[in-house]
Design a protein around this motif. Structure first.
Motif, PDB file in Angstrom:
ATOM      1  N   SER A 169       1.817  -4.406  15.807  1.00  0.00           N
ATOM      2  CA  SER A 169       1.103  -3.254  15.278  1.00  0.00           C
ATOM      3  C   SER A 169       1.405  -3.214  13.785  1.00  0.00           C
ATOM      4  O   SER A 169       1.897  -4.191  13.217  1.00  0.00           O
ATOM      5  CB  SER A 169       1.522  -1.965  15.995  1.00  0.00           C
ATOM      6  OG  SER A 169       0.659  -0.892  15.646  1.00  0.00           O
ATOM      7  N   THR A 209      -3.347  -3.867  15.942  1.00  0.00           N
ATOM      8  CA  THR A 209      -2.518  -3.706  17.140  1.00  0.00           C
ATOM      9  C   THR A 209      -2.984  -4.570  18.299  1.00  0.00           C
ATOM     10  O   THR A 209      -4.167  -4.594  18.637  1.00  0.00           O
ATOM     11  CB  THR A 209      -2.501  -2.234  17.575  1.00  0.00           C
ATOM     12  OG1 THR A 209      -1.915  -1.451  16.527  1.00  0.00           O
ATOM     13  CG2 THR A 209      -1.706  -2.041  18.857  1.00  0.00           C
ATOM     14  N   LEU A 221       5.353   2.164  19.763  1.00  0.00           N
ATOM     15  CA  LEU A 221       4.111   1.900  20.494  1.00  0.00           C
ATOM     16  C   LEU A 221       3.905   2.904  21.622  1.00  0.00           C
ATOM     17  O   LEU A 221       2.783   3.074  22.116  1.00  0.00           O
ATOM     18  CB  LEU A 221       4.133   0.472  21.056  1.00  0.00           C
ATOM     19  CG  LEU A 221       2.798  -0.092  21.559  1.00  0.00           C
ATOM     20  CD1 LEU A 221       1.802  -0.221  20.414  1.00  0.00           C
ATOM     21  CD2 LEU A 221       2.999  -1.446  22.221  1.00  0.00           C
TER      22      LEU A 221
END
Length: 429
Positions: free
Chosen positions: A215, A200, A110
């Motif tokens: 995600s 996400t 991320l």
């Protein structure tokens, strides 16, 4: 900027074998961080019966999606990841996928979205003195680069900490510079929506496990593709090793000095490890590992002028470096299969690019240039290689390459999104 942090480049090629040898000399303390503790429940064992159809209806189906044509190699048999995707980084074609839109914990992959969102905010020479409050919310068990309170760091230092050591401490300092974690999370969610990464939900900017933070392999690939448009992103994601500022100390005479220590990238396809070598053509991007996510990884590599993105999430097989091994097998398959398989979907453009391509130009046609995509392919020769001692530079250049600048800037009408200044390897006599 301290001299130790400056990029040192040379033109002599260095082989992947030499890089691997250098990696074996790295101290054990530079091993990839262990999974962090998790405050949330484990994900479900099976994917939903239907998922997002962004990029094509087949990408929303559970299971493996691939269309093998004549002469196309079969997929590797020993893939155990919950989710994966193989895509052409420039055309956006998805060559094959497995549960591409399954919403899973992303771990530190991320940070690609974090970087793509915040990188444009400050010049690399911007300095920041770390306050105690900057590090107050770093999660227990987080991977750290070793930032100290009351010390001053450049933005360049901090981004190296984010990309090489996956430092949650560096993420929180940059978030504090951006107005705080809450503001940063909001901006990351807004940017994800702009990229059409609709699987996400960001809760923590560093990827640390948090309830409802998810995600997908598809979205992580979108983040990497967008980030690779940025020169700084490409540099940091492909840096093998660098010097990081240490703590200020006083000697017996009261004189102060500040040393540095070496940090190495925990991306094992880039830096190598005892059971895996540097992947040929690798140029980044980001790995992760938490209790909920397991091991996750998104990589970009080039071969014979073709650039592929591969994302792998949470292999069931728990062997050492398994996420990298499965990624390497998918890269190998993708380079062999490209041009021999029918795409099963596409990486969609950002929303703003879709809107721009729909607007008529002066000729009254959508997309500009008479409705046709415009692409220049003028090569820029003389790609510099990174110095092996600092590792600062684009990793693929370590094997010697050529910078190919593909003009056209925005996402084009035919879906090509060229990667500017991506170092492409080529054989030398």
């Amino acid at each position: 900027m301290p001299a130790s942090m400056k990029t040192v480049r040379r033109s002599l090629p260095v082989t992947a074998a030499a890089l691997t040898a250098l990696t074996l000399l790295a101290p054990a303390a530079l091993a990839a961080p262990s999974p962090t503790a998790s405050p949330s429940a484990s994900p479900t064992a099976t994917p939903p019966a239907s998922m997002s159809s962004v990029g094509g209806t087949r990408l929303g189906r559970p299971g493996t999606q691939v269309d093998l044509a004549g002469g196309a190699p079969v997929l590797p048999k020993d893939l155990t990841a919950r989710s994966w995707i193989v895509a052409d980084a420039e055309t956006g074609d998805v060559l094959a996928s497995h549960n591409a839109h399954w919403r899973l914990a992303p771990a530190s992959t991320l940070k690609m979205l974090f970087a793509d969102t915040l990188l444009p905010k400050w010049p690399t020479t911007t300095q920041h003195k770390v306050a105690v409050s900057d590090l107050a919310d770093v999660g227990a068990g987080s991977s750290l680069v070793g930032i100290k309170e009351e010390e001053t760091y450049t933005v360049h230092d901090l981004w190296l900490g984010v990309f090489l050591r996956s430092g949650n401490d560096a993420v929180h300092v940059l978030s504090a510079m951006n107005g705080g974690v809450d503001r940063t999370v909001a901006e990351m969610n807004e940017h994800a929506a702009e990229l059409q990464a609709l699987d996400t939900t960001v809760v923590s900017p560093d990827g640390y496990d948090a309830p409802h933070q998810v995600s997908s392999a598809y979205d992580l690939t979108l983040f990497a593709r967008s980030g690779l448009q940025k020169k700084d992103f490409r540099e940091y994601a492909s840096t093998v090793r660098a010097k990081f500022p240490g703590e200020t100390a006083k000697d017996k005479k009261g004189r102060t000095s500040r040393g540095s220590f070496e940090i190495q990238n925990t991306n094992r396809l880039l830096a190598g490890d005892s059971d895996i070598g540097v992947y040929p053509g690798i140029a980044g991007v980001k790995n992760g590992n938490t209790t909920n996510a397991g091991a996750t990884f998104t990589g970009v590599a080039e071969r014979d002028g073709r650039v592929l993105l591969v994302t792998v999430m949470n292999p069931a097989k728990k062997e050492h470096n398994e996420v990298y091994k499965e990624t390497a097998r998918l890269f190998d398959w993708g380079f062999q299969a490209a041009g021999k398989v029918k795409p099963v979907g596409e990486l969609v453009p950002p929303r703003s690019a879709v809107a721009a391509s729909a607007e008529p130009d002066d000729s009254g046609q959508a997309g500009g240039a008479g409705g046709k995509a415009v692409m220049g392919t003028k090569p820029v020769a003389g790609a510099p290689a990174a110095d092996g001692s600092t590792g600062v530079g684009i990793a693929a250049g370590i094997a010697a390459g050529v910078l190919v600048l593909l003009t056209g800037g925005a996402f084009l009408v035919n879906r090509r999104w060229p990667l500017p200044e991506l170092v492409r390897r080529r054989s030398r006599p």
